[in-house]
Scaffold this active site. Structure first.
Site, PDB file in Angstrom:
ATOM      1  CB  SER A 175      -0.966  -0.033   1.377  1.00  0.00           C
ATOM      2  OG  SER A 175      -1.683  -0.853   1.209  1.00  0.00           O
TER       3      SER A 175
ATOM      4  CG  HIS B  41      -2.474   3.947   2.830  1.00  0.00           C
ATOM      5  ND1 HIS B  41      -3.928   3.567   2.768  1.00  0.00           N
ATOM      6  CD2 HIS B  41      -1.827   2.937   2.950  1.00  0.00           C
ATOM      7  CE1 HIS B  41      -4.028   2.044   2.986  1.00  0.00           C
ATOM      8  NE2 HIS B  41      -2.776   1.801   3.073  1.00  0.00           N
TER       9      HIS B  41
END
Length: 223
Positions: free
Chosen positions: A123, A187
């Site tokens: 991610s 993220h």
């Protein structure tokens, strides 16, 4: 190659449930836990000075916890990675993927230095690609579906979709400061680093090109 490698690692590992050498039932659960602890990032161990632990922010990029985790990341890599790779070049893109992903997981581990929870997944790298895409192709049209719009496939400029995505990750990171579950902070860090890299690396190219040429290039290939 990155998609194929992530898929191969997942299928051969215990999380997929397809490799019977890891057993079934409780044996499979124990194997999954041991696998994630070996190859994933454990913040409290990362800062203990162990050389092996320093490798885990790299190995964790190719380990995923479930089919949904894998497919979600690979979908974003497929949709946004192609145009970013074409702009950067294959080897620079691969280096960007690994370095940004490593730094994103490292940043998450620094913010949760006392955590013993395991962190896996690409991610951070994917978020970095999204950040770079925002700078490189802000007006490219992206087909998206949103639950609050009844899942209708609609096309928006990339800057709308990506800034909305970033806002959701930022808000989730603020609401969940202790870091269990999804590592939203990774993220946020990956996205910011990706955008910063693209800005530093390609801003001179942007200055040297006309706005008309930028729009034309973005319209030739759209995710």
């Amino acid at each position: 190659m990155l998609i194929a490698l992530c898929c191969a690692v997942f299928v051969l590992g215990p999380a997929s449930g397809l490799n019977r050498t890891y057993g079934t039932g409780d044996a499979l659960l124990r194997a999954q836990t041991a696998y994630f602890e070996r190859w994933g990032v454990i913040p409290v161990e990362l800062w203990s000075g162990s050389l092996r632990a320093l490798i885990t922010p790299l190995s964790a990029l190719f380990v995923h916890g479930s089919w949904l985790h894998l497919l979600g990341n690979m979908l974003f890599l497929y949709v946004f990675g192609g145009m970013a790779e074409a702009r950067m070049g294959r080897l620079p893109f691969a280096a960007f993927y690994l370095i940004i992903g490593y730094l994103a997981l490292l940043g998450y581990a620094a913010a949760h230095a006392a955590s013993g929870q395991t962190l896996v997944g690409a991610s951070g790298s994917i978020a970095g690609i999204l950040g770079a895409f925002l700078y490189l192709f802000p007006r490219a049209r992206v087909t998206s579906v949103f639950p609050f719009l009844f899942f209708l496939p609609l096309r928006f400029p990339a800057w709308v979709v990506l800034l909305f995505w970033f806002f959701l990750q930022w808000q989730a990171a603020q609401d969940d400061p202790n870091g269990p579950g999804v590592a939203y902070l990774a993220h946020v860090i990956g996205f910011a680093l990706g955008f910063l890299y693209a800005w530093l690396r390609y801003r001179r190219d942007s200055v040297g090109s006309t706005s008309g040429n930028v729009r034309a290039n973005e319209g030739e290939s759209q995710p």
